[in-house]
Write an enzyme that holds these catalytic residues in place. Structure first.
Site, PDB file in Angstrom:
ATOM      1  N   CYS A   3      -3.108   9.449  -6.581  1.00  0.00           N
ATOM      2  CA  CYS A   3      -4.216   9.160  -5.661  1.00  0.00           C
ATOM      3  C   CYS A   3      -5.358  10.145  -5.904  1.00  0.00           C
ATOM      4  O   CYS A   3      -5.174  11.347  -5.800  1.00  0.00           O
ATOM      5  CB  CYS A   3      -3.810   9.258  -4.199  1.00  0.00           C
ATOM      6  SG  CYS A   3      -5.250   8.977  -3.146  1.00  0.00           S
ATOM      7  N   LYS A   6       0.865  -1.179   0.000  1.00  0.00           N
ATOM      8  CA  LYS A   6       0.000   0.000   0.000  1.00  0.00           C
ATOM      9  C   LYS A   6       0.907   1.235   0.000  1.00  0.00           C
ATOM     10  O   LYS A   6       1.982   1.227   0.599  1.00  0.00           O
ATOM     11  CB  LYS A   6      -0.884   0.003   1.264  1.00  0.00           C
ATOM     12  CG  LYS A   6      -1.710   1.276   1.458  1.00  0.00           C
ATOM     13  CD  LYS A   6      -2.788   1.445   0.393  1.00  0.00           C
ATOM     14  CE  LYS A   6      -3.554   2.764   0.558  1.00  0.00           C
ATOM     15  NZ  LYS A   6      -4.508   2.981  -0.566  1.00  0.00           N
TER      16      LYS A   6
HETATM   17  O1  RRO Z   1      -6.229   5.206  -0.950  1.00  0.00           O
HETATM   18  C1  RRO Z   1      -6.920   5.550  -1.944  1.00  0.00           C
HETATM   19  O2  RRO Z   1      -8.000   6.127  -1.838  1.00  0.00           O
HETATM   20  C2  RRO Z   1      -6.458   5.308  -3.309  1.00  0.00           C
HETATM   21  C3  RRO Z   1      -5.170   5.573  -3.746  1.00  0.00           C
HETATM   22 BR1  RRO Z   1      -3.823   6.174  -2.619  1.00  0.00          BR
HETATM   23  C4  RRO Z   1      -4.856   5.400  -5.117  1.00  0.00           C
HETATM   24  O3  RRO Z   1      -3.737   5.637  -5.583  1.00  0.00           O
HETATM   25  N1  RRO Z   1      -5.838   4.953  -5.941  1.00  0.00           N
HETATM   26  C5  RRO Z   1      -7.081   4.683  -5.508  1.00  0.00           C
HETATM   27  O4  RRO Z   1      -7.937   4.276  -6.306  1.00  0.00           O
HETATM   28  N2  RRO Z   1      -7.380   4.865  -4.181  1.00  0.00           N
END
Ligand code: RRO
Length: 312
Positions: free
Chosen positions: A130, A44
């Site tokens: 993100c 993550k």
């Molecule tokens: O954590 C998120 O909401 C998230 C991230 Br960091 C990302 O890069 N892509 C996504 O779909 N959700």
């Protein structure tokens, strides 16, 4: 028939792995990917300080994919550095990916300095895409900032590093982004992150299905495959050959993996379908890809990687 691949001069027994954000939050989830048929894992995205993320429900599975607004929940970069160091000790021959993301150029530099000063010997994936932190625009759509971040990052870090990009939808944007990316010693680009700020609705309840941001969230799964393939192939045509491509988006079958590789991907990542099926998905996808390769007389990915035919 081999589905092995090489990326950044490292060898992987299989070209398939998880997409960052899915099945990679903690040591237990990463162990399940490590023990699966996947070639490796990515963590993550870690931030300097751990984050709880957005309020739940923040992930919803639909018939054709998923919508999420997780908001970057994670245990912090130090946690992921410790966990990956333990995997490196257990499997000295295996290369792991560490995803990270900062909220400023200075934070990105601090993250890379921490990684440089650690035992980490794998590949860094800097997340520039993100879509779900309220009030924070996606860096990947701000071309000038991407250029500045890459200049700062490569001033700080000389190990193998790639970037996770958002989907682009205009050929001029592919041209402009490729000019920027080609200035730097990137190991790879990863296309695509989720398609940002879609809206999925429960018609029965006349209501959105996730709580954050009035229900707006990143779209993944079958919905996004044509956009993902377009991004992989557009960058394959425009990037210098030293910059490899990881294809992510819409993989539910071995045929989808085949298509990503045909478009130019050296490796592929699975998000929504991994969340749906769990880590056994990699065994199924590998068998399905091998069956397609056998039927076509291919024995390695190099036999068809990037060899998509155009009609003139
Ligand atoms: O954590 C998120 O909401 C998230 C991230 Br960091 C990302 O890069 N892509 C996504 O779909 N959700």
């Amino acid at each position: 028939i081999s589905t092995a691949t090489k990326l950044a001069n490292r060898s992987f027994s299989n070209c398939m792995m998880n997409a960052a954000g899915v099945w990679c939050m903690d040591e237990a989830e990463l162990t399940a990917i490590d023990d699966s048929a996947a070639g490796t894992f990515v963590t993550k995205s870690g931030t300097l300080v751990s984050r709880p993320g957005n309020p739940e429900p923040r992930y919803y599975e639909t018939a054709l994919g998923s919508i999420n607004s997780m908001g970057l929940p994670n245990h912090g970069i130090d946690y992921y550095l410790d966990v990956v160091a333990a995997f490196q000790k257990k499997n000295p021959g295996k290369t792991y990916f560490l995803s990270c993301t900062g909220f400023s150029i200075e934070q990105d530099q601090t993250l890379l300095r921490k990684i440089k000063d650690s035992e980490f010997n794998g590949i860094v994936e800097l997340n520039l895409s993100c879509p779900n932190v309220p009030g924070k625009p996606q860096i990947g759509y701000d071309f000038e900032t991407v250029d500045q971040i890459l200049a700062a990052v490569f001033a700080e870090y000389d190990g193998p590093l790639g970037v996770k990009l958002p989907p682009y939808f205009d050929l001029v944007h592919f041209d402009q982004m490729a000019v920027i990316l080609n200035k730097y010693p990137l190991a790879y680009i990863n296309s695509i992150n989720s398609i940002g700020n879609g809206l999925y609705i429960d018609d029965e309840k006349e209501e959105v299905v996730i709580k954050p941001k009035n229900g707006f969230g990143g779209i993944g799964g079958e919905y996004v495959k044509p956009t993902a393939l377009a991004n992989v192939h557009a960058f394959y045509q425009r990037l210098k050959p030293e910059i490899q491509i990881i294809g992510t988006g819409g993989i539910t079958s071995g045929r989808d993996v085949f298509e990503h590789i045909l478009c130019g991907a050296s490796m592929v990542q699975v998000g929504t379908e991994l969340a749906k099926e769990g880590p056994q998905v990699f065994e199924r996808l590998t068998k399905e890809l091998q069956d397609i390769m056998a039927a076509k007389g291919y024995t390695t990915l190099a036999d068809f990687r990037g060899k998509l035919r155009h009609q003139d």
